[in-house]
Design a protein around this motif. Sequence first.
Motif, PDB file in Angstrom:
ATOM      1  N   GLY A   1       2.548   1.853  -3.466  1.00 46.56           N
ATOM      2  CA  GLY A   1       1.676   2.119  -4.608  1.00 46.56           C
ATOM      3  C   GLY A   1       1.407   0.920  -5.492  1.00 46.56           C
ATOM      4  O   GLY A   1       1.271   1.066  -6.701  1.00 46.56           O
TER       5      GLY A   1
ATOM      6  N   SER B   1      -0.744  -1.922  -7.307  1.00 50.38           N
ATOM      7  CA  SER B   1      -2.077  -1.792  -7.901  1.00 50.38           C
ATOM      8  C   SER B   1      -3.147  -2.382  -6.980  1.00 50.38           C
ATOM      9  O   SER B   1      -2.891  -3.274  -6.177  1.00 50.38           O
TER      10      SER B   1
ATOM     11  N   ARG C   1       0.840  -1.208   0.000  1.00 54.34           N
ATOM     12  CA  ARG C   1       0.000   0.000   0.000  1.00 54.34           C
ATOM     13  C   ARG C   1       0.870   1.251   0.000  1.00 54.34           C
ATOM     14  O   ARG C   1       0.575   2.230  -0.692  1.00 54.34           O
TER      15      ARG C   1
END
Length: 193
Positions: A159, A161, A156
């Motif tokens: 970044g 997906s 998280r």
Amino acid sequence: MNRRRVVAGLASVAALLLAGWAAWPAAEGAAGSTPALPATGAPAKLATAAPAAWPFRVSAAAAPAAERAAPDSPLLPMTAYSPAAISMAETREQGESRTPPIERAPAAELPDAWALASPDHYAQFEARQSARLYADYQQAADSELPKLRAALEAGRASGVSAEQLAMGEEKLRRLQAARDQAAALLAQQRPAK
């Protein structure tokens, strides 16, 4: 008459074998296995080129063009060519450095004669085996769940997906459910105190 033909045939086979055996050292000498004097000129030791006898080793330039790496190939260029049999023999003798160490499981507990003689005692033996299995699974899941949660948080933060995060969360949910199921089965196995 027949005997003469057999003797003549054996004599011709023996002559061919003798001629091949006599020509063998000459063929090895042509391949470059004859000793040569070292560059220093010291007669104490003789330097030899690549041995022509087993194991065959040839320079990379003498290797077939198809087996040498092309300049635009992602493979590293070969410095020496050796048959696969040599590599396999070296691996057999020295082991493969890229393989992980083998971890042996502890020996399984076998039922004793008393458990085999009585269905009730054997049922108790099976219950102990099942309880050990559920406890081992629960312990393994307890050690993996924090690692998976940390990996999800790192994903998280970096970044990753949403699709990959959803896959990780599903894996976490399923592992937690399996851990809870093993804990429930373990609680059923153990008698209440």
